[in-house]
Each structure stands twice: as C-alpha cells, then as structure tokens.
Design a protein around this motif. Structure first.
Motif, PDB file in Angstrom:
ATOM      1  N   ILE A   1       0.856  -1.193   0.000  1.00 39.13           N
ATOM      2  CA  ILE A   1       0.000   0.000   0.000  1.00 39.13           C
ATOM      3  C   ILE A   1       0.891   1.242   0.000  1.00 39.13           C
ATOM      4  O   ILE A   1       1.660   1.459   0.937  1.00 39.13           O
ATOM      5  CB  ILE A   1      -0.918   0.023   1.243  1.00 39.13           C
ATOM      6  CG1 ILE A   1      -1.749  -1.265   1.308  1.00 39.13           C
ATOM      7  CG2 ILE A   1      -1.824   1.248   1.204  1.00 39.13           C
ATOM      8  CD1 ILE A   1      -2.551  -1.416   2.580  1.00 39.13           C
TER       9      ILE A   1
ATOM     10  N   PRO B   1      -3.609   1.031  -2.548  1.00 36.93           N
ATOM     11  CA  PRO B   1      -3.304  -0.400  -2.459  1.00 36.93           C
ATOM     12  C   PRO B   1      -2.969  -0.945  -3.847  1.00 36.93           C
ATOM     13  O   PRO B   1      -3.507  -0.478  -4.846  1.00 36.93           O
ATOM     14  CB  PRO B   1      -4.591  -1.023  -1.923  1.00 36.93           C
ATOM     15  CG  PRO B   1      -5.599   0.056  -1.810  1.00 36.93           C
ATOM     16  CD  PRO B   1      -5.033   1.320  -2.359  1.00 36.93           C
TER      17      PRO B   1
ATOM     18  N   LEU C   1      -5.159  -3.672   4.520  1.00 41.09           N
ATOM     19  CA  LEU C   1      -5.677  -2.330   4.245  1.00 41.09           C
ATOM     20  C   LEU C   1      -6.445  -1.794   5.447  1.00 41.09           C
ATOM     21  O   LEU C   1      -6.317  -0.624   5.818  1.00 41.09           O
ATOM     22  CB  LEU C   1      -6.583  -2.369   3.004  1.00 41.09           C
ATOM     23  CG  LEU C   1      -7.228  -1.033   2.612  1.00 41.09           C
ATOM     24  CD1 LEU C   1      -6.154  -0.004   2.246  1.00 41.09           C
ATOM     25  CD2 LEU C   1      -8.213  -1.223   1.453  1.00 41.09           C
TER      26      LEU C   1
END
Lengths: 113, 142
Positions: free
Chosen positions: A3, A16, A28
């Motif tokens: 990410i 991401p 995430l």
C-alpha cells in the motif's frame, strides 16, 4: 498487498496495489485504522488505480471506513476505479454510500469545497 | 494443491487457508486460457468462487484436521459447471438471507455481501449435503 501512502494538499492518499480479497483486506483495514487513530485533520482518499479485483471483504473495509470517518466527522472518498471493481461497487449499492471520483485531482478538489 | 486436467474437465483442490486465494486466481486464469473464456467470465467465476471459499474457510472447515476444498470444473457447451466440495460443518449458501442493499448507511451491516455477490455472478446455485460433505454446484453461462 503493498500500500503506497502519499500526501498531497492536506489529503492522505492510500493506493493499495493488487487484489483486494479476504486475504489482503485486513492489511488495508489495519493501515486505515492507523491513519484514523493518528490523523490530524487530513482528508483520506483511497485510490483504486492499482486494484484489479475486489471481493466482499474489500467492500467491507470500505463500508467500515465510511462509517468510522462519518462518526468522527472526517472526510473520505475513493477514486480511479477500474471497470470491474466499479461494477462490484455498484451492484452492491456502495456507490450511494461513498463518492467515486474519476481521478485523483477531482477527488482532491472535492475535499476543498 | 493438485491438478487434474482433461479437455472438458479440470479439477484441483486448495488447502483451507485464505492465502490460497492467489492460487484460485492462478488456476482460473489457466482455465480461462485453456478453454478460451473471456476475461469477464473468468473474473465472475473468480469472484463467486472466492466468496464461497472464503465462507467455507472462515466458518465451515476444521483447521486442525487440515481439510481441503476441492473444485471440479466442467465445460459443457455454453456453460461452465463448477462443483465445490468440503468436509466442514453443514452450510447451505442457497438459504443465506439476502442483504438489504437499500438501507441507509447507519443501518447497513458491515459484511454479509459475499453470498449475494456469489449469486450475482453465477446463473444457478444448488446445494446438497452428501457423505458428510457440503457440495455446492454453480452454473456459469459463458
């Protein structure tokens, strides 16, 4: 899942990279949790340009983020969705919960209004 | 993971772990190339099978027993028929409640969309319990 995190004009942009499924979504979720906990007035933009696939586990993270940011009166938007990802969003009715911007610039502009 | 492949049938199995989703993706790409399927059809099958597999791994199977989930795909004319079997607790996805998509956001539960997406991206789903196994048959028109 990698990410990327950048900051532009008071907006934290999370990008991401890869497939957002039940295996990768917790990564995430954790990253967003850290931003929500330490955030000092930044807007948050989730940039989907490098997300080629999303399952319900990814949708769940987005919905959770929308709710948490709303509760804390913090702004949040998403941008740059590929067609398939956008289709999954729309089929699930998520486009009514969060604004999907076509590109990063438009998303940043929207925060300024 | 094992793979058996013929002209019209491809079978493989995955370990009961979410990290196997990457292999599911690889297997379906291979299926798509071999049967010359559209990218969209492969994506739709991937999403449907991802949601089913995630449910089975998260709630159904016994991780101590290292249970696997098996997949068998048959190419029959304009349909792909996919049979997914596991030895976990009984779980019938055809009886899962429909999510209410038009709820205001505050009332929208976080989660519960997986089975909905599985239904959206396939044309038929049947369930049976046989020999202590969950057997889900999905049909995808191509």
């Amino acid at each position: 899942m990698d990410i990327d995190k950048t900051e532009e004009q008071g907006v934290i942009i999370l990008s991401p990279n890869g497939r957002l499924d039940s295996n990768s979504a917790p990564i995430l979720e954790q990253e967003i949790g850290l931003i929500n906990a330490s955030d000092n007035g930044h807007h948050l933009l989730l940039d989907f340009s490098k997300v080629e696939y999303i399952s319900s586990a990814g949708l769940r993270v987005v919905l959770k983020t929308v709710k948490e940011r709303q509760t804390a009166s913090k702004s949040f938007a998403v941008s740059n969705m590929q067609d398939h990802v956008r289709e999954v969003f729309e089929i699930s009715g998520f486009d009514s919960y969060v604004t999907i911007h076509p590109d990063t610039l438009k998303a940043i502009e929207s925060f300024k209004v | 993971m094992t793979l058996i492949s013929g002209d019209k049938r491809i079978t493989f199995s995955l370990a009961g772990a979410l990290s196997e989703l990457d292999r599911l993706n690889e297997m379906l790409k291979m299926v798509g190339e071999r049967w010359n399927l559209s990218e969209k059809a492969v994506l739709h099958m991937n999403l449907a099978l991802d949601e089913l597999f995630t449910n089975v791994v998260s709630y159904g199977i016994d991780h101590q027993a290292h249970q696997e989930v098996s997949f068998s795909l048959d190419h029959c004319g304009d349909e792909i028929i996919i049979v997914v079997a596991d030895s976990g607790k009984p779980f019938d996805p055809t009886h899962a409640p429909e999510p209410e998509l038009d709820l205001p956001i505050d009332d929208q539960p976080v989660g519960g969309l997986g089975i909905f997406l599985m239904r959206q991206y396939t044309d038929n789903i049947e369930y049976r319990r046989e020999n202590e196994k969950n057997i889900v048959t999905l049909t995808k028109k191509i």
